[in-house]
Motif scaffolding. Structure first.
Motif, short mmCIF file in Angstrom:
data_model
loop_
_atom_site.label_atom_id
_atom_site.label_comp_id
_atom_site.label_asym_id
_atom_site.label_seq_id
_atom_site.Cartn_x
_atom_site.Cartn_y
_atom_site.Cartn_z
N GLU A 230 -1.82 6.44 -0.47
CA GLU A 230 -2.85 5.73 -0.92
C GLU A 230 -4.34 6.66 -0.86
O GLU A 230 -5.06 6.69 -1.56
N GLN A 231 -4.38 7.25 0.16
CA GLN A 231 -5.64 8.03 0.50
C GLN A 231 -5.54 9.01 -0.77
O GLN A 231 -6.64 9.45 -1.44
N ILE B 25 0.91 -1.10 0.16
CA ILE B 25 0.08 -0.17 0.13
C ILE B 25 0.89 1.19 -0.03
O ILE B 25 1.42 1.35 0.83
N ARG C 255 -4.31 9.10 -3.61
CA ARG C 255 -4.58 8.36 -5.01
C ARG C 255 -5.96 7.86 -5.12
O ARG C 255 -6.72 8.21 -6.16
#
Length: 51
Positions: free
Chosen positions: A14-15, A10, A17
């Motif tokens: 990630e958030q 991860i 993205r």
């Protein structure tokens, strides 16, 4: 979370993205045949489970 090679799977961003994917409205879109064939070919050539 780590994959079988012990590498983080991860990304740190990630958030952000996922937020961009929602903004572009490209989640839950229909698959495109050309890309499906390319990924199938990559899976076969590189002998990997996903592409």
């Amino acid at each position: 979370m780590n994959n079988t090679f012990g590498i983080p799977i991860i990304p740190a961003n990630e958030q952000a993205r996922v937020k961009k994917l929602h903004e572009y409205r490209i989640l839950d879109t229909h698959s495109e045949g050309s890309f499906k064939h390319i990924t199938s070919l990559a899976i076969h050539i590189f002998k990997v489970p996903i592409a």
